[in-house]
Enzyme design. Structure first.
Site, PDB file in Angstrom:
ATOM      1  N   CYS A  44       2.293  -0.205   2.487  1.00  0.00           N
ATOM      2  CA  CYS A  44       1.681   0.503   1.493  1.00  0.00           C
ATOM      3  C   CYS A  44       0.761   1.638   1.839  1.00  0.00           C
ATOM      4  O   CYS A  44       0.506   2.526   1.682  1.00  0.00           O
ATOM      5  CB  CYS A  44       1.363  -0.575   0.311  1.00  0.00           C
ATOM      6  SG  CYS A  44       0.784   0.323  -1.294  1.00  0.00           S
ATOM      7  N   SER A 146       8.771  -5.291   4.481  1.00  0.00           N
ATOM      8  CA  SER A 146      10.231  -4.731   4.811  1.00  0.00           C
ATOM      9  C   SER A 146      10.044  -3.735   5.978  1.00  0.00           C
ATOM     10  O   SER A 146       8.926  -3.305   6.215  1.00  0.00           O
ATOM     11  CB  SER A 146      10.792  -4.276   3.531  1.00  0.00           C
ATOM     12  OG  SER A 146       9.867  -3.080   2.994  1.00  0.00           O
ATOM     13  N   HIS A 446      -6.459  11.265 -30.321  1.00  0.00           N
ATOM     14  CA  HIS A 446      -6.166  12.369 -30.237  1.00  0.00           C
ATOM     15  C   HIS A 446      -6.937  13.567 -29.608  1.00  0.00           C
ATOM     16  O   HIS A 446      -7.889  13.523 -29.949  1.00  0.00           O
ATOM     17  CB  HIS A 446      -5.783  12.744 -31.789  1.00  0.00           C
ATOM     18  CG  HIS A 446      -5.096  14.330 -31.862  1.00  0.00           C
ATOM     19  ND1 HIS A 446      -3.958  14.628 -31.673  1.00  0.00           N
ATOM     20  CD2 HIS A 446      -5.809  15.392 -32.291  1.00  0.00           C
ATOM     21  CE1 HIS A 446      -3.559  15.839 -31.819  1.00  0.00           C
ATOM     22  NE2 HIS A 446      -4.637  16.336 -32.276  1.00  0.00           N
TER      23      HIS A 446
HETATM   24  P1  FAD Z   1       4.322  -4.719   3.889  1.00  0.00           P
HETATM   25  O1  FAD Z   1       3.339  -3.882   3.272  1.00  0.00           O
HETATM   26  O2  FAD Z   1       5.268  -4.306   4.436  1.00  0.00           O
HETATM   27  O3  FAD Z   1       3.042  -5.547   4.797  1.00  0.00           O
HETATM   28  C1  FAD Z   1       3.665  -6.627   5.812  1.00  0.00           C
HETATM   29  C2  FAD Z   1       2.838  -6.448   7.116  1.00  0.00           C
HETATM   30  O4  FAD Z   1       3.215  -7.476   7.892  1.00  0.00           O
HETATM   31  C3  FAD Z   1       2.863  -5.212   7.699  1.00  0.00           C
HETATM   32  O5  FAD Z   1       1.636  -4.517   7.900  1.00  0.00           O
HETATM   33  C4  FAD Z   1       3.497  -5.693   9.185  1.00  0.00           C
HETATM   34  O6  FAD Z   1       2.836  -5.015  10.312  1.00  0.00           O
HETATM   35  C5  FAD Z   1       3.023  -7.217   9.212  1.00  0.00           C
HETATM   36  N1  FAD Z   1       3.827  -8.072   9.947  1.00  0.00           N
HETATM   37  C6  FAD Z   1       5.272  -8.086  10.013  1.00  0.00           C
HETATM   38  N2  FAD Z   1       5.713  -9.200  10.903  1.00  0.00           N
HETATM   39  C7  FAD Z   1       4.257  -9.671  11.618  1.00  0.00           C
HETATM   40  C8  FAD Z   1       4.237 -10.737  12.341  1.00  0.00           C
HETATM   41  N3  FAD Z   1       5.271 -11.459  12.862  1.00  0.00           N
HETATM   42  N4  FAD Z   1       2.807 -10.924  12.572  1.00  0.00           N
HETATM   43  C9  FAD Z   1       1.805 -10.267  11.929  1.00  0.00           C
HETATM   44  N5  FAD Z   1       2.163  -9.256  11.240  1.00  0.00           N
HETATM   45  C10 FAD Z   1       3.400  -8.760  10.836  1.00  0.00           C
HETATM   46  N6  FAD Z   1       5.475   0.623  -3.756  1.00  0.00           N
HETATM   47  C11 FAD Z   1       4.678   0.743  -4.820  1.00  0.00           C
HETATM   48  O7  FAD Z   1       4.467  -0.027  -5.738  1.00  0.00           O
HETATM   49  N7  FAD Z   1       4.352   1.844  -5.139  1.00  0.00           N
HETATM   50  C12 FAD Z   1       4.315   3.147  -4.321  1.00  0.00           C
HETATM   51  O8  FAD Z   1       4.086   4.068  -4.699  1.00  0.00           O
HETATM   52  C13 FAD Z   1       5.111   2.754  -2.948  1.00  0.00           C
HETATM   53  N8  FAD Z   1       5.448   3.878  -2.324  1.00  0.00           N
HETATM   54  C14 FAD Z   1       5.959   3.785  -1.064  1.00  0.00           C
HETATM   55  C15 FAD Z   1       6.250   4.859  -0.468  1.00  0.00           C
HETATM   56  C16 FAD Z   1       6.844   4.514   0.875  1.00  0.00           C
HETATM   57  C17 FAD Z   1       7.264   5.875   1.567  1.00  0.00           C
HETATM   58  C18 FAD Z   1       7.278   3.224   1.224  1.00  0.00           C
HETATM   59  C19 FAD Z   1       8.146   3.038   2.595  1.00  0.00           C
HETATM   60  C20 FAD Z   1       7.136   2.183   0.458  1.00  0.00           C
HETATM   61  C21 FAD Z   1       6.355   2.383  -0.637  1.00  0.00           C
HETATM   62  N9  FAD Z   1       6.229   1.454  -1.745  1.00  0.00           N
HETATM   63  C22 FAD Z   1       5.575   1.488  -2.534  1.00  0.00           C
HETATM   64  C23 FAD Z   1       6.716   0.027  -1.385  1.00  0.00           C
HETATM   65  C24 FAD Z   1       5.439  -1.067  -0.705  1.00  0.00           C
HETATM   66  O9  FAD Z   1       5.027  -0.281   0.321  1.00  0.00           O
HETATM   67  C25 FAD Z   1       5.889  -2.099  -0.480  1.00  0.00           C
HETATM   68  O10 FAD Z   1       6.514  -2.892  -1.575  1.00  0.00           O
HETATM   69  C26 FAD Z   1       4.718  -3.200   0.051  1.00  0.00           C
HETATM   70  O11 FAD Z   1       3.973  -2.635   0.996  1.00  0.00           O
HETATM   71  C27 FAD Z   1       5.265  -4.501   0.118  1.00  0.00           C
HETATM   72  O12 FAD Z   1       4.155  -5.363   0.436  1.00  0.00           O
HETATM   73  P2  FAD Z   1       4.276  -6.557   1.525  1.00  0.00           P
HETATM   74  O13 FAD Z   1       2.823  -7.009   1.549  1.00  0.00           O
HETATM   75  O14 FAD Z   1       5.294  -7.507   0.843  1.00  0.00           O
HETATM   76  O15 FAD Z   1       4.721  -5.935   2.907  1.00  0.00           O
END
Ligand code: FAD
Ligand code: NAI
Length: 467
Positions: A44, A146, A446
């Protein structure tokens, strides 16, 4: 291995993981967060929500300065693009926000460990990389997020064939860009590069854009984007890509079968969805179950098939959204500490940050029809809203769906200026189980864009005042 035992070790420092870490520490848990990216904030903050919104904002301003200022009596001379500076503003924003999380970790006494986490079983997480060590934990939370879904024969090189990550840092504006996938990323980033001067064609497998979104909203979005200059090729399957030094040629086939054709561009953006990221985590070794799509299977407490191992965010079922991951992180650790919070998955808003924006919450008309729920529709165009008229942005509408018998709001679908901000009064109303009448009787200032919500709520009962 040190003797230190953490109450909670979180693997992944994205919105799900870092929010869970802060909340867990606030609740008195000794918490560590392992992140391998080198910066907190996950997809994100680093390569998703934030950099894409920075570029959407800058490119919107660029377009307005070129095409809208003049009609409002503002002369600027020739408007020029400094792409390097625009990308720099985005990078600075990302950097300051990711560093801000490091500050929040310090403030809340969360231990931040840079490195890749591997689950070893028995409450142990091995950290590899320069801080290699083994952490012991009473509970482990997987928040690894993801990654981009690949497409066979269309290999991403992040230069000519890019994922969203490459599309956030193209060094020059492509003359022609093909976007594969008319989903959220395709439309947001396609919009950025169209505004900056690229000729953008979106190729979509289905015969509609934005699957899952209310059909009327999706059709209106397509019509408006077409007017803005984006070309759509629906019902097309991409079967391969050939690259030369300066161009990529895609081969396409009608999804339902038929003659092949080709399409050439300088840059191709592949945006056909994202898939859970669990590579190298060691899940199979310790017996954490995953479903067919690779998502970690969890129960209502976010517990996986292994005791003491939990998962949240993009790596489990549900919409891949930052706010969904954050809420799950908070709820998961609050439940671990004995509290009883809950998430209503029917009331998670979704916003597409194009212009106009698209914002939805709750059921679509298609879903209500499918489940035989009788409903009333209240729909008003922004053309009837005085603030939209004064601002000069009148495309779109607000549509409220309310139960025919009880008048309870079941879904709200907005396409229009600042829809992503406007929707939140509807999200809150739904959280409190409000009826359309409740919204209609709430005093709205408004002139505001939100008055379109009040008017749509009045329209549910067929008694609009201003449209
Ligand atoms: P992530 O943000 O993917 O974080 C997971 C982290 O885990 C990563 O930093 C990764 O490096 C780390 N990791 C993975 N495996 C390991 C490991 N074995 N050891 C240590 N670290 C590890 N969502 C919205 O709600 N609004 C938006 O405007 C929006 N815009 C987006 C635009 C783009 C271009 C993209 C690609 C996505 C967007 N999203 C948006 C979706 C949003 O980014 C994700 O839903 C959100 O980041 C998910 O959060 P998370 O914490 O589950 O995973
Ligand atoms: P998506 O699931 O939104 O859209 C993918 C599109 O690609 C769909 O329309 C699908 O039918 C199409 N598609 C699938 N296979 C195809 C093929 N072979 N050829 C052509 N088209 C094909 O996925 P997207 O846009 O990649 O985004 C991934 C996730 O990131 C989304 O689930 C979304 O939740 C999140 N995201 C959220 C944002 C927001 O909240 N504003 C912004 C960007 C991403």
């Amino acid at each position: 291995m040190s003797d230190e035992i953490f109450d909670l070790v979180i693997v992944g420092g994205g919105p799900g993981g870092y929010t869970a870490a802060i909340r867990a520490a606030q609740l008195g848990m000794k918490t560590a967060c392992v992140e391998k990216r080198g910066a907190l904030g996950g997809t994100c903050l680093n390569v998703g929500c934030i950099p894409s919104k920075a570029l959407l904002q800058s490119s919107e301003l660029f377009e307005e300065a070129q095409h809208s200022f003049e009609s409002r009596g503002i002369s600027t001379g020739t408007v020029k693009l400094d792409l390097k500076k625009m990308l720099g503003q985005k990078d600075t924003t990302v950097e300051s926000l990711t560093q801000g999380i490091e500050f929040l970790f310090k403030k809340n006494k969360v231990t931040y460990i840079k490195g890749a986490g591997v689950l070893q079983g028995g409450g142990r997480v091995e950290v590899t990389g320069e801080n290699s060590q083994i952490l012991k934990a009473k509970n482990i939370l997987i928040a690894t997020g993801s990654e981009v879904t690949p497409l066979p024969n269309v290999e991403i090189d992040e230069k000519q064939i890019v994922s969203s990550t490459g599309a956030l840092e193209l060094p020059k504006v492509p003359k022609k860009m093909i976007v594969i996938g008319a989903g959220v990323i395709g439309l947001e980033l396609g919009t950025v590069w169209r505004r900056l001067g690229a000729e953008v064609t979106v190729v979509e497998f289905l015969d509609r854009i934005l699957p899952g979104t209310d059909t009327e909203v999706a059709k209106t979005t397509q019509r408006i984007m077409k007017k803005q200059g984006i070309k759509f090729m629906l019902g097309k399957k991409v079967t391969g890509a050939k690259k030369t030094k300066t161009a990529v040629t895609l081969s396409l086939e009608p999804a339902k079968g038929g003659d092949a054709e080709s399409l050439k561009a300088d840059v191709v953006l592949l945006a056909i969805g994202r898939r859970p990221y669990t590579e190298g985590l060691g899940l199979e070794d310790i017996g954490v179950d995953q479903d067919k799509q690779g998502r970690i299977v969890v129960d209502e407490n976010f517990k996986s098939s292994v005791d003491g191992v939990y998962a949240i965010g993009d790596v489990i079922e549900g919409p891949m959204l930052a706010h969904k991951a954050e809420d799950e992180g908070v709820v998961c650790v609050e439940k671990l500490s004995g509290q009883m919070p809950h998430i209503d998955y029917n009331i998670i808003p979704g916003v597409i940050y194009t212009w106009p924006e698209v914002a939805t919450v709750g059921q679509t008309e298609e879903q209500l029809k499918e489940s035989n729920v009788e409903y009333n529709v209240g729909k008003v165009p922004f053309m009837a809203n005085s603030r939209a008229r004064a601002n000069g942005f009148t495309d779109g509408f607000v549509k409220i769906l309310a139960d025919k018998k009880t008048d309870k709001v079941l879904g709200v679908h907005i396409i229009g200026p600042d829809a992503g901000t406007i929707i939140h009064e509807c999200v809150l109303a739904m959280e409190f189980g409000a009826s359309a009448e409740d919204i209609a009787r709430t005093c709205h200032a408004h002139p505001t864009l939100n008055e379109a919500v009040k008017e749509a709520a009045l329209a549910v009962a067929g008694r609009t005042l201003n449209s």
